[in-house]
Scaffold this motif. Sequence first.
Motif, PDB file in Angstrom:
ATOM      1  N   ARG A  58      -5.538  23.420 -32.160  1.00 27.58           N
ATOM      2  CA  ARG A  58      -6.071  23.907 -33.431  1.00 27.58           C
ATOM      3  C   ARG A  58      -4.992  23.803 -34.497  1.00 27.58           C
ATOM      4  O   ARG A  58      -4.007  24.541 -34.474  1.00 27.58           O
ATOM      5  CB  ARG A  58      -6.573  25.346 -33.352  1.00 27.58           C
ATOM      6  CG  ARG A  58      -7.137  25.779 -34.727  1.00 27.58           C
ATOM      7  CD  ARG A  58      -8.058  26.964 -34.673  1.00 27.58           C
ATOM      8  NE  ARG A  58      -8.796  27.075 -35.937  1.00 27.58           N
ATOM      9  CZ  ARG A  58      -9.872  27.790 -36.116  1.00 27.58           C
ATOM     10  NH1 ARG A  58     -10.373  28.458 -35.115  1.00 27.58           N
ATOM     11  NH2 ARG A  58     -10.474  27.829 -37.288  1.00 27.58           N
ATOM     12  N   SER A 100     -12.989  30.297 -32.820  1.00 30.19           N
ATOM     13  CA  SER A 100     -14.140  30.103 -33.713  1.00 30.19           C
ATOM     14  C   SER A 100     -15.343  29.500 -32.987  1.00 30.19           C
ATOM     15  O   SER A 100     -15.999  28.596 -33.509  1.00 30.19           O
ATOM     16  CB  SER A 100     -13.761  29.249 -34.933  1.00 30.19           C
ATOM     17  OG  SER A 100     -12.715  29.866 -35.651  1.00 30.19           O
ATOM     18  N   ARG A 118     -21.736  27.700 -45.759  1.00 25.60           N
ATOM     19  CA  ARG A 118     -20.936  27.156 -46.865  1.00 25.60           C
ATOM     20  C   ARG A 118     -21.828  26.700 -48.025  1.00 25.60           C
ATOM     21  O   ARG A 118     -23.021  26.483 -47.838  1.00 25.60           O
ATOM     22  CB  ARG A 118     -20.093  25.997 -46.342  1.00 25.60           C
ATOM     23  CG  ARG A 118     -19.104  26.499 -45.306  1.00 25.60           C
ATOM     24  CD  ARG A 118     -18.153  25.445 -44.868  1.00 25.60           C
ATOM     25  NE  ARG A 118     -17.203  26.012 -43.933  1.00 25.60           N
ATOM     26  CZ  ARG A 118     -15.990  25.549 -43.701  1.00 25.60           C
ATOM     27  NH1 ARG A 118     -15.582  24.487 -44.339  1.00 25.60           N
ATOM     28  NH2 ARG A 118     -15.192  26.146 -42.829  1.00 25.60           N
ATOM     29  N   ARG A 177      -7.441  31.189 -33.352  1.00 27.30           N
ATOM     30  CA  ARG A 177      -8.719  31.661 -32.792  1.00 27.30           C
ATOM     31  C   ARG A 177      -9.542  30.446 -32.368  1.00 27.30           C
ATOM     32  O   ARG A 177      -9.250  29.323 -32.776  1.00 27.30           O
ATOM     33  CB  ARG A 177      -9.488  32.526 -33.803  1.00 27.30           C
ATOM     34  CG  ARG A 177      -9.700  31.869 -35.149  1.00 27.30           C
ATOM     35  CD  ARG A 177     -10.585  32.727 -36.064  1.00 27.30           C
ATOM     36  NE  ARG A 177     -10.641  32.185 -37.408  1.00 27.30           N
ATOM     37  CZ  ARG A 177      -9.891  32.603 -38.431  1.00 27.30           C
ATOM     38  NH1 ARG A 177      -9.031  33.585 -38.280  1.00 27.30           N
ATOM     39  NH2 ARG A 177     -10.007  32.035 -39.621  1.00 27.30           N
ATOM     40  N   TYR A 220     -14.343  19.331 -32.990  1.00 29.84           N
ATOM     41  CA  TYR A 220     -15.250  20.296 -33.606  1.00 29.84           C
ATOM     42  C   TYR A 220     -15.377  19.877 -35.069  1.00 29.84           C
ATOM     43  O   TYR A 220     -14.413  19.972 -35.840  1.00 29.84           O
ATOM     44  CB  TYR A 220     -14.596  21.670 -33.495  1.00 29.84           C
ATOM     45  CG  TYR A 220     -15.487  22.881 -33.556  1.00 29.84           C
ATOM     46  CD1 TYR A 220     -16.879  22.793 -33.599  1.00 29.84           C
ATOM     47  CD2 TYR A 220     -14.909  24.157 -33.533  1.00 29.84           C
ATOM     48  CE1 TYR A 220     -17.662  23.951 -33.629  1.00 29.84           C
ATOM     49  CE2 TYR A 220     -15.689  25.305 -33.555  1.00 29.84           C
ATOM     50  CZ  TYR A 220     -17.057  25.206 -33.607  1.00 29.84           C
ATOM     51  OH  TYR A 220     -17.817  26.345 -33.635  1.00 29.84           O
ATOM     52  N   ALA A 221     -16.545  19.371 -35.454  1.00 31.00           N
ATOM     53  CA  ALA A 221     -16.715  18.842 -36.805  1.00 31.00           C
ATOM     54  C   ALA A 221     -17.550  19.765 -37.687  1.00 31.00           C
ATOM     55  O   ALA A 221     -17.376  19.794 -38.911  1.00 31.00           O
ATOM     56  CB  ALA A 221     -17.376  17.470 -36.751  1.00 31.00           C
ATOM     57  N   PHE A 222     -18.490  20.506 -37.075  1.00 36.37           N
ATOM     58  CA  PHE A 222     -19.368  21.392 -37.867  1.00 36.37           C
ATOM     59  C   PHE A 222     -19.917  22.452 -36.921  1.00 36.37           C
ATOM     60  O   PHE A 222     -20.545  22.126 -35.912  1.00 36.37           O
ATOM     61  CB  PHE A 222     -20.510  20.574 -38.482  1.00 36.37           C
ATOM     62  CG  PHE A 222     -21.282  21.307 -39.547  1.00 36.37           C
ATOM     63  CD1 PHE A 222     -20.898  21.227 -40.884  1.00 36.37           C
ATOM     64  CD2 PHE A 222     -22.385  22.086 -39.221  1.00 36.37           C
ATOM     65  CE1 PHE A 222     -21.601  21.913 -41.863  1.00 36.37           C
ATOM     66  CE2 PHE A 222     -23.091  22.773 -40.198  1.00 36.37           C
ATOM     67  CZ  PHE A 222     -22.705  22.679 -41.530  1.00 36.37           C
ATOM     68  N   SER A 223     -19.670  23.715 -37.259  1.00 35.76           N
ATOM     69  CA  SER A 223     -20.088  24.790 -36.354  1.00 35.76           C
ATOM     70  C   SER A 223     -21.472  25.319 -36.740  1.00 35.76           C
ATOM     71  O   SER A 223     -21.954  25.073 -37.852  1.00 35.76           O
ATOM     72  CB  SER A 223     -19.072  25.940 -36.393  1.00 35.76           C
ATOM     73  OG  SER A 223     -19.231  26.684 -37.579  1.00 35.76           O
ATOM     74  N   ILE A 258      -9.964  21.396 -32.820  1.00 37.65           N
ATOM     75  CA  ILE A 258     -10.711  22.131 -33.848  1.00 37.65           C
ATOM     76  C   ILE A 258     -10.158  21.615 -35.180  1.00 37.65           C
ATOM     77  O   ILE A 258      -9.054  21.974 -35.584  1.00 37.65           O
ATOM     78  CB  ILE A 258     -10.488  23.654 -33.690  1.00 37.65           C
ATOM     79  CG1 ILE A 258     -10.966  24.115 -32.314  1.00 37.65           C
ATOM     80  CG2 ILE A 258     -11.190  24.422 -34.824  1.00 37.65           C
ATOM     81  CD1 ILE A 258     -10.560  25.544 -31.930  1.00 37.65           C
ATOM     82  N   MET A 259     -10.908  20.715 -35.816  1.00 38.52           N
ATOM     83  CA  MET A 259     -10.374  20.023 -37.013  1.00 38.52           C
ATOM     84  C   MET A 259     -10.405  20.968 -38.215  1.00 38.52           C
ATOM     85  O   MET A 259     -11.342  20.955 -39.001  1.00 38.52           O
ATOM     86  CB  MET A 259     -11.219  18.777 -37.312  1.00 38.52           C
ATOM     87  CG  MET A 259     -11.296  17.782 -36.165  1.00 38.52           C
ATOM     88  SD  MET A 259     -11.964  16.193 -36.674  1.00 38.52           S
ATOM     89  CE  MET A 259     -13.673  16.596 -37.015  1.00 38.52           C
ATOM     90  N   ASP A 260      -9.363  21.770 -38.369  1.00 41.97           N
ATOM     91  CA  ASP A 260      -9.394  22.815 -39.406  1.00 41.97           C
ATOM     92  C   ASP A 260      -8.301  22.603 -40.452  1.00 41.97           C
ATOM     93  O   ASP A 260      -7.260  22.028 -40.161  1.00 41.97           O
ATOM     94  CB  ASP A 260      -9.229  24.187 -38.727  1.00 41.97           C
ATOM     95  CG  ASP A 260      -9.681  25.318 -39.628  1.00 41.97           C
ATOM     96  OD1 ASP A 260     -10.430  25.057 -40.601  1.00 41.97           O
ATOM     97  OD2 ASP A 260      -9.294  26.470 -39.371  1.00 41.97           O
ATOM     98  N   ASN A 265     -21.141  27.070 -39.937  1.00 44.05           N
ATOM     99  CA  ASN A 265     -20.723  26.369 -41.160  1.00 44.05           C
ATOM    100  C   ASN A 265     -21.852  26.150 -42.167  1.00 44.05           C
ATOM    101  O   ASN A 265     -21.592  25.776 -43.315  1.00 44.05           O
ATOM    102  CB  ASN A 265     -20.027  25.038 -40.833  1.00 44.05           C
ATOM    103  CG  ASN A 265     -18.635  25.194 -40.275  1.00 44.05           C
ATOM    104  OD1 ASN A 265     -18.186  24.391 -39.452  1.00 44.05           O
ATOM    105  ND2 ASN A 265     -17.896  26.223 -40.686  1.00 44.05           N
TER     106      ASN A 265
HETATM  107  C1  IPE Z   1     -14.042  25.988 -37.145  1.00 43.23           C
HETATM  108  O1  IPE Z   1     -13.438  26.097 -38.384  1.00 43.23           O
HETATM  109  C2  IPE Z   1     -15.156  24.976 -37.197  1.00 43.23           C
HETATM  110  C3  IPE Z   1     -14.732  23.596 -37.383  1.00 43.23           C
HETATM  111  C4  IPE Z   1     -13.492  23.165 -37.469  1.00 43.23           C
HETATM  112  C5  IPE Z   1     -15.804  22.652 -37.442  1.00 43.23           C
HETATM  113  P1  IPE Z   1     -13.862  27.211 -39.436  1.00 43.23           P
HETATM  114  O2  IPE Z   1     -13.022  26.986 -40.619  1.00 43.23           O
HETATM  115  O3  IPE Z   1     -15.329  27.202 -39.621  1.00 43.23           O
HETATM  116  O4  IPE Z   1     -13.464  28.549 -38.663  1.00 43.23           O
HETATM  117  P2  IPE Z   1     -13.109  29.997 -39.230  1.00 43.23           P
HETATM  118  O5  IPE Z   1     -14.198  30.369 -40.190  1.00 43.23           O
HETATM  119  O6  IPE Z   1     -11.779  29.896 -39.909  1.00 43.23           O
HETATM  120  O7  IPE Z   1     -13.044  30.870 -38.020  1.00 43.23           O
END
Ligand code: IPE
Length: 247
Positions: free
Chosen positions: A195, A203, A76, A201, A67-70, A23-25, A73
Amino acid sequence: MGLFKKKPKAEKDRPVPRHIAVIMDGNGRWAKKRGLPRQAGHKVGAETFRTIATYCKDIGVQYFTVYAFSTENWKRPPEEVDALLDLFRKYLKEAAETMFERGVAVRVLGDLSPLPPDILELIRETGEIADTLGPDAATASLCINYGGRDEIKNAVRALAKEVEKGSIRPEDITEGDISRHLYTAHMPDPDLIIRPSGEIRTSNFLLWQSAYAEYYFTPVLWPDFKTADMDEAIDAFNKRNRRFGGV
Ligand code: IPE
Ligand code: IPE
Ligand code: MG
């Protein structure tokens, strides 16, 4: 001097998970810390993707999924969404040009219907090249407009249609039938899900497929994530005792 300095064998030859997902966060926070626009964080995060995907292939990971775009997302600001779409364009073009020589099949998973036509065309092109690499090539999958609930909802709809047609009876639907209707139908479930960024989490990522995945959380922000962080995650994974409900 460095000529005879080889990487320690044990480190190179250690077992690696077959399927790693990330999950690339943390791109936004990385940029904020530097007084830069969020987009700058996404740009560096995309470079990290390239480095880590290559590294995973080099150490023998068969499937690398990010995970690049949910599906969430889209909430935004439009300029941030546009910047992300531009990065997908850039990386898909690059993938189409280099995939063959790098030997990594790049795939895109998710509900692609709301994406702009030129990106859809790039996804089609990369998919075609990926097909020519054959089933043994390492696979890097980008989840774009991906949501675990959305994916399960689509699988339920597809199965409901099959029931309606009379090709399957509700009581005959198996877990395997559900798996086969997911975007990940052609790959094994993830063994390790990482993550970064300190959030604990999912997500909405790989909800069905993660039933027995090992999770690894780290406070490192994705743009700062290095191959050494991947090594740490894999070492932690290798120390876990996966029981799958057994003893
Ligand atoms: C999860 O990250 C989605 C991606 C990494 C593409 P978000 O930043 O959208 O997740 P939340 O809002 O912190 O749960
Ligand atoms: C992940 O980084 C990339 C996407 C969700 C597209 P974020 O943009 O969520 O970064 P933070 O969580 O705001 O730091
Ligand atoms: Mg985030």
